[in-house]
Design an enzyme around this catalytic site. Structure first.
Site, PDB file in Angstrom:
ATOM      1  N   THR A   1      35.995  45.250  41.164  1.00 33.43           N
ATOM      2  CA  THR A   1      35.997  46.699  41.361  1.00 33.43           C
ATOM      3  C   THR A   1      35.897  47.459  40.041  1.00 33.43           C
ATOM      4  O   THR A   1      36.363  46.976  39.003  1.00 33.43           O
ATOM      5  CB  THR A   1      37.313  47.118  42.065  1.00 33.43           C
ATOM      6  OG1 THR A   1      37.443  48.544  42.017  1.00 33.43           O
ATOM      7  CG2 THR A   1      38.546  46.526  41.389  1.00 33.43           C
TER       8      THR A   1
ATOM      9  N   TYR B   1      46.386  47.430  41.996  1.00 31.71           N
ATOM     10  CA  TYR B   1      45.141  46.958  42.634  1.00 31.71           C
ATOM     11  C   TYR B   1      44.144  46.484  41.579  1.00 31.71           C
ATOM     12  O   TYR B   1      43.640  45.366  41.627  1.00 31.71           O
ATOM     13  CB  TYR B   1      44.551  48.088  43.486  1.00 31.71           C
ATOM     14  CG  TYR B   1      43.131  47.833  43.925  1.00 31.71           C
ATOM     15  CD1 TYR B   1      42.830  46.782  44.785  1.00 31.71           C
ATOM     16  CD2 TYR B   1      42.079  48.638  43.478  1.00 31.71           C
ATOM     17  CE1 TYR B   1      41.530  46.535  45.176  1.00 31.71           C
ATOM     18  CE2 TYR B   1      40.781  48.408  43.866  1.00 31.71           C
ATOM     19  CZ  TYR B   1      40.511  47.355  44.718  1.00 31.71           C
ATOM     20  OH  TYR B   1      39.215  47.111  45.099  1.00 31.71           O
TER      21      TYR B   1
HETATM   22  C1  UD1 Z   1      39.300  53.580  44.721  1.00 31.70           C
HETATM   23  C2  UD1 Z   1      39.101  52.387  43.847  1.00 31.70           C
HETATM   24  C3  UD1 Z   1      38.135  51.436  44.468  1.00 31.70           C
HETATM   25  C4  UD1 Z   1      38.642  51.069  45.810  1.00 31.70           C
HETATM   26  C5  UD1 Z   1      38.733  52.346  46.629  1.00 31.70           C
HETATM   27  C6  UD1 Z   1      39.249  52.078  48.017  1.00 31.70           C
HETATM   28  C7  UD1 Z   1      39.481  53.126  41.557  1.00 31.70           C
HETATM   29  C8  UD1 Z   1      38.857  53.570  40.296  1.00 31.70           C
HETATM   30  N1  UD1 Z   1      38.624  52.843  42.562  1.00 31.70           N
HETATM   31  O1  UD1 Z   1      38.122  54.364  44.658  1.00 31.70           O
HETATM   32  O2  UD1 Z   1      38.015  50.280  43.685  1.00 31.70           O
HETATM   33  O3  UD1 Z   1      37.790  50.143  46.411  1.00 31.70           O
HETATM   34  O4  UD1 Z   1      39.650  53.222  45.992  1.00 31.70           O
HETATM   35  O5  UD1 Z   1      40.602  52.063  48.110  1.00 31.70           O
HETATM   36  O6  UD1 Z   1      40.682  53.021  41.676  1.00 31.70           O
HETATM   37  N2  UD1 Z   1      39.066  62.249  47.590  1.00 31.70           N
HETATM   38  C9  UD1 Z   1      39.376  63.504  48.052  1.00 31.70           C
HETATM   39  N3  UD1 Z   1      39.820  63.633  49.356  1.00 31.70           N
HETATM   40  C10 UD1 Z   1      39.971  62.551  50.185  1.00 31.70           C
HETATM   41  C11 UD1 Z   1      39.651  61.250  49.691  1.00 31.70           C
HETATM   42  C12 UD1 Z   1      39.207  61.150  48.379  1.00 31.70           C
HETATM   43  O7  UD1 Z   1      39.269  64.502  47.356  1.00 31.70           O
HETATM   44  O8  UD1 Z   1      40.402  62.730  51.349  1.00 31.70           O
HETATM   45  C13 UD1 Z   1      38.566  62.116  46.210  1.00 31.70           C
HETATM   46  C14 UD1 Z   1      39.429  61.219  45.348  1.00 31.70           C
HETATM   47  O9  UD1 Z   1      40.444  61.945  44.741  1.00 31.70           O
HETATM   48  C15 UD1 Z   1      38.386  60.687  44.360  1.00 31.70           C
HETATM   49  C16 UD1 Z   1      37.091  60.623  45.188  1.00 31.70           C
HETATM   50  O10 UD1 Z   1      37.292  61.495  46.283  1.00 31.70           O
HETATM   51  O11 UD1 Z   1      38.213  61.588  43.325  1.00 31.70           O
HETATM   52  C17 UD1 Z   1      36.790  59.235  45.714  1.00 31.70           C
HETATM   53  O12 UD1 Z   1      37.969  58.718  46.334  1.00 31.70           O
HETATM   54  P1  UD1 Z   1      37.971  57.361  47.199  1.00 31.70           P
HETATM   55  O13 UD1 Z   1      36.868  57.399  48.185  1.00 31.70           O
HETATM   56  O14 UD1 Z   1      39.369  57.165  47.695  1.00 31.70           O
HETATM   57  O15 UD1 Z   1      37.614  56.212  46.142  1.00 31.70           O
HETATM   58  P2  UD1 Z   1      38.215  55.933  44.683  1.00 31.70           P
HETATM   59  O16 UD1 Z   1      39.629  56.337  44.583  1.00 31.70           O
HETATM   60  O17 UD1 Z   1      37.243  56.458  43.693  1.00 31.70           O
END
Ligand code: UD1
Length: 330
Positions: free
Chosen positions: A118, A142
């Protein structure tokens, strides 16, 4: 063609890769405990064996009976906040189970190992985009458990020259099979595009944007979203690379450009035609402001050419799949 063991092949990325392997003519046996995966996601001719990675006797028997030429190891726990609250689950499910699995691979002389790692291993990189040589400084359990697993793989290969590996560091995986056969079915998923699709379908009241005060052009976090079908293709190429005697290595899997959370929200609104509610909320702990890959190595080494590098297409396929899922998942 070769016979492949796919752990976690009933899950999101594992099931798409299983399908791609079958379509490329490989024989696939999926090993999955169905804790988050679904039996229906394993599409024949791939076969499903239900079992847990911690059941090493069962795995040992499976490897004795079947003559596997490679293992693709997807099974693991992936939710960052959960890893902070329950780190031992992650050290067991990710690091311990991977270590045991590699031990069995060595014992049975299975020569090729492809591992789901990841972008979380990079932590909060200072320079974007990140290459595979960017320092690894994971900021949550993780990411640490995945990085430790990488080390186990590298050290094993150094000690056992017949054991070769490809480690794929995934950026933000999204979308679903364009033919609608499978998609992201994981219960309680936290991934942005899936959550936005659920909001568009009225299965959530609103989409919360976690943080609007980041040092990015629109104040929200930037990520490199890669279509799951392109990622599945990267696995098939990785297998071919090792089968052809190519060297072991680590490869980023992303498109090399990012989208902000707001841009993703707009893409899901366009795909669904629904102007769902968006609530600006505080930052989520542990989110790096921007994480974008440099995918040059996988492109040049394996000839990987994405065919779904289109955020509207990703949003459409994710939305179409979400619509097919009958029950709300929140
Ligand atoms: C993280 C992990 C990745 C893992 C994935 C699934 C890191 C760098 N990456 O990705 O390896 O496979 O989680 O658990 O830790 N967001 C919102 N609202 C929401 C959901 C997300 O604003 O309801 C934002 C988050 O704050 C982030 C972006 O969208 O900035 C992407 O979030 P997400 O899809 O959860 O993935 P990551 O956290 O990037």
């Amino acid at each position: 063609m070769s016979k492949i063991l796919v752990t976690g092949g009933a899950g999101y990325i594992g099931s798409h890769t299983t399908l791609a392997l079958s379509e490329a003519g490989h024989e696939v046996v999926v090993y999955d405990n169905l804790s988050t995966g679904r039996a229906e996601a394993v599409i024949p001719p791939a076969r499903l064996v239900v079992g847990d990675l911690a059941e090493t006797d069962r795995l040992n028997g499976l490897m004795r009976r079947e003559n596997f030429s490679a293992i693709l190891h997807f099974a693991g726990s992936i939710v960052v906040p959960e890893s902070v609250e329950n780190p031992l689950k992650y050290y067991r499910n990710n690091t311990n189970n991977t270590t045991e699995l590699i031990g069995l691979a060595v014992r049975h002389g299975i020569p090729r190992f492809i591992f789901s790692s990841t972008a979380a291993v990079y932590g909060m990189p200072e320079v974007i985009p990140v290459t595979e040589d960017t320092p690894t400084q994971p900021i949550n359990p993780y990411g640490r458990t995945k990085l430790m697993s990488e080390w186990v793989i590298e050290d094993t290969a150094a000690a056992h020259p017949q054991f070769s590996y490809v480690i794929l560091r995934y950026f933000n995986v999204a979308g679903a099979d364009p033919e609608g056969r499978i998609g992201q079915s994981t219960p309680n998923a936290t991934h942005l595009i899936k959550v936005a699709a659920q909001a568009a379908l009225g299965r959530r009241e609103a989409l919360h944007i976690f943080g609007t005060d980041y040092d990015t052009p629109d104040g929200t976090c930037i990520r490199d979203y890669i279509h799951v079908t392109d990622l599945a293709a990267a696995h098939v190429l990785s297998l071919g690379h090792l089968e052809a005697g190519g060297p072991s290595g680590i490869f980023n899997c992303g498109y090399g450009h990012g989208y902000s959370v707001r841009e993703i929200v707009e893409a899901v609104k366009r795909a669904s035609g629904v102007d769902f509610s968006v609530v600006e909320s505080p930052r989520r702990a542990g989110d790096p402001p921007a994480l974008v890959s440099n995918p040059a190595r996988i492109r040049s080494t394996m000839g990987w050419q994405p065919s779904h590098d289109d955020i509207d297409g990703i949003a459409l396929s994710a939305y179409a799949w979400e619509k097919r899922l009958e029950l709300p998942e929140t």
